[in-house]
Design an enzyme around this catalytic site. Structure first.
Site, short mmCIF file in Angstrom:
data_model
loop_
_atom_site.label_atom_id
_atom_site.label_comp_id
_atom_site.label_asym_id
_atom_site.label_seq_id
_atom_site.Cartn_x
_atom_site.Cartn_y
_atom_site.Cartn_z
N SER A 38 0.88 -1.22 -0.04
CA SER A 38 -0.05 -0.01 0.11
C SER A 38 0.90 1.24 -0.20
O SER A 38 0.53 2.36 -0.56
CB SER A 38 -1.00 -0.05 1.31
OG SER A 38 -1.95 -1.01 1.13
N GLY A 467 -31.59 -37.36 10.48
CA GLY A 467 -31.46 -37.04 11.94
C GLY A 467 -30.32 -37.50 12.74
O GLY A 467 -29.43 -38.38 12.13
N SER A 541 -26.87 -38.39 7.47
CA SER A 541 -26.81 -37.30 6.11
C SER A 541 -26.52 -35.96 6.82
O SER A 541 -27.62 -35.35 6.63
CB SER A 541 -27.74 -37.34 5.17
OG SER A 541 -29.21 -37.62 5.60
#
Length: 641
Positions: A38, A467, A541
């Site tokens: 910068s 679940g 899952s």
């Protein structure tokens, strides 16, 4: 303000005309954190006199207030605009700045040096012609220096300035400069960076930035500004085959239909033969329309609307190409992937892939290796973490038109997007189509899913039970299958534990293995639906992304997500297999709910609260839902279709 020219006072119109026809150079500054990027850009803006008087006054005030130079001008503040950047003294976002000299116009991208923001550096480099790689003379070549250099090479930037900065802090030592250059050059040659100009400088003091430094008389090369003004960049975009990714079908009224986009390569004339990809249809260019009027010829970089002689079906995402030089079409690709997200890349997980103006669904089918940016060694890996770079095979849900990235950046690059958060998670460079993409085709079959389901007197579908472990998924799914079987339905139950004894016995429980576990099961469920069955899938899952992938493999209305909602405390209290106790003792790693996350469904078709209803009641509720939505009705089949 600004860059001074005698023409401004003598002939302003001539000055503006000369300014308009100056060449444009895009370059980036990159390197490790706190190397002075910068500050260097701020110095270039200051020396180019492209700062308004009020900006200079603000810079002087900010330098005294929040600067790091003891009240002297802190040029980094001209670029670091975010509050967080000023507070931490680092660049976070990509900052673009424009400046000019008598010889050239420039657009510079100040890219972050911090490892966390490497993705922003890749963004800034994607359109650059030159890379200015800074090195702090006190620290020498760092890992981030090598990473940025490797990305610069991958993205096709061939002109590199090695700016060895902060020479004032090493007493302008030629020995330090020579040692850094000796370390960097062999690495650069390994990654294909050959056109390197090394410049010792002090961005803060101005040495060798715009004027030669009297304190480094041993250096006889160009200053940074001299090099940027004179470096010759070959623009081969117009020599490439014609490419126009269609961004918009322009249909303002029934008498006009054009295809708008920016030419990504080559040139096009009125009357040229073109080919539409991926359909392969051909036509000719009747008109080339722009905001300023019609053209006889357009070249790469111009935004145009092409009107064709024939009524050819063209949509957003298609690519118009030269008829005799079409792009490649494939749905399986090999590519280099730069991973840009905190959440790891997992093979098998579906992402959105955007190339040009087309967006498709894609997944990594194989991670061939990742690259150690320090040694350039190819390392075996199952996933890519943040900032890692790897070579991979990709499978897409439909074919796309592309060119190898080495031939065309615009048609050979892509990004990967997370389908749930819409975050850009990766950027890639296409190398070629996999041979298997040309050798594998869908075989047309006369007996289809509807015919098979009609024979069984039912509608085929997937009932997906999800679940926590111990929630009761398998128990409820078993009861549902018994009721469906008793009513004459043809079913099959895929249970997580049972499948891991056979099809998925080679998989563990890491996130990558869980993704592959669900991918395989989803593909099996899809085949069973095609066979006309009602398929019950009982798997933890844990990830929404994979459940969504499974849903999209079957048709509308053929996927029912059933969330067996059991609080963690309740599931852990039941613990029928003793798994939670093992996980709490540290004997079972990556256990869902303990040290691996579970992402509950957001819009499941059926939600079962097992704290309020028992297994029998849950099974009846699910069967009632299937009856309500018509799944238990016979399949309607038209043999003539």
């Amino acid at each position: 303000m600004a860059h001074k020219s005698e023409l401004i006072a003598e002939d302003i119109e001539k000055y503006l005309e000369s300014h308009q026809h100056k060449g444009l150079l895009r370059f980036i500054t990159c390197g490790s954190v706190d190397d002075g990027k910068s500050t260097l850009i701020g110095r270039l803006l200051y020396e180019s006199k492209l700062i308004f008087e009020d900006q200079l006054a603000a810079l002087e005030a900010d330098s005294k207030k929040v600067g790091t130079q003891g009240g002297e001008l802190d040029f980094a503040l001209l670029v670091d605009g975010l509050a967080a950047e000023r507070e931490q003294g680092i660049t976070i976002d990509v900052a673009y700045r424009f400046f000019s000299t008598d010889r050239r116009k420039f657009i510079v991208a100040d890219t972050p040096g911090h490892e966390q923001y490497t993705r922003n550096m890749a963004t800034g480099a994607s359109t650059a012609d030159v890379a200015v790689i800074l090195i702090d003379a006190r620290r020498g070549v760092q890992t981030q220096t090598r990473r940025h250099s490797y990305i610069v090479s991958l993205l096709g930037i061939r002109h590199v300035v090695l700016a060895i900065n902060k020479m004032d802090l090493v007493e302008f030592s030629q020995g330090v400069y020579d040692a850094i250059l000796a370390e960097y050059r062999p690495f650069a040659q390994q990654i294909g960076l050959e056109q390197i100009v090394a410049i010792p400088l002090s961005a803060l003091r101005g040495d060798n930035v715009t004027e030669p430094s009297a304190r480094m008389a041993w250096y006889t090369g160009p200053t940074l500004m001299q090099h940027l003004e004179t470096v010759e960049i070959e623009d081969r975009s117009q020599q490439r085959p014609m490419r126009l990714p269609v961004q918009w079908v322009n249909r303002p009224h029934q008498d006009f239909r054009g295809f708008a986009g920016t030419l990504a390569g080559g040139s096009v004339r009125r009357g040229d033969a073109i080919r539409v990809l991926p359909s392969g249809r051909t036509s000719r260019v009747a008109r080339i329309v722009t905001f300023d009027g019609e053209l006889e010829r357009a070249v790469a970089g111009q935004a145009v609307t092409l009107v064709l002689e024939d009524e050819v079906d063209v949509s957003r995402g298609d690519v118009l190409t030269a008829a005799d030089q079409p792009a490649t079409i494939a749905d399986q690709l090999q590519a280099t992937l730069i991973w840009m997200h905190e959440e790891a890349m997992l093979p098998g997980r579906p992402y959105l892939l955007k190339t040009g103006t087309r967006t498709v669904t894609a997944s990594v089918t194989e991670l061939r290796h990742k690259v150690n940016v320090n040694t350039l060694e190819h390392v075996a890996a199952k996933q890519l973490e943040l900032n890692e770079i790897g070579l991979c095979n990709l499978a897409l849900d439909r074919a796309v038109a592309f060119d190898p990235y080495a031939e065309n950046r615009d048609t050979g690059g892509f990004i990967l997007i997370d389908r749930l958060s819409n975050d850009t998670v990766g950027a890639g460079l296409i190398h070629y189509a996999l041979r298997r993409a040309d050798n594998i085709h869908w075989q047309a079959l006369d007996v289809n899913r509807a015919a098979r389901a009609h024979q069984k007197g039912q509608k085929a579908c997937v009932l997906w039970f999800t679940g926590l472990s111990g929630a009761g998924k398998s128990t409820i799914a078993n009861l549902v299958e018994k009721r469906l079987h008793a009513s004459g339905k043809h079913t099959y139950l895929l249970d997580g534990d049972n499948v891991r004894h056979g099809l998925n016995k080679d998989l563990g429980f890491t996130d990558a293995d869980r993704v592959e576990n669900i991918r395989r099961v989803a593909e099996v469920a899809k085949l069973m639906v095609d066979a006309g069955l009602i398929v019950l899938v009982s798997f933890i899952s844990p990830f929404r992304s994979e459940r969504r992938m499974a849903r999209e493999l079957v048709g509308p209305g053929e996927f029912v997500e059933i969330f067996v909602d059991t609080p963690l405390a309740e599931a852990e209290k039941r613990d029928p297999k003793g798994l939670y106790r093992k996980a709490r003792r540290g004997e079972l790693r990556n256990f869902t709910g303990i040290d691996s996350p579970y992402e509950p469904p957001e819009r499941a078709e059926v939600r079962i609260d097992t704290t309020r209803v028992d297994a029998a009641g849950a099974a009846q509720a699910i069967v009632d839902h299937l009856a309500q939505v018509g799944i238990l009705q016979p399949e309607v089949w038209n043999p003539s279709l």
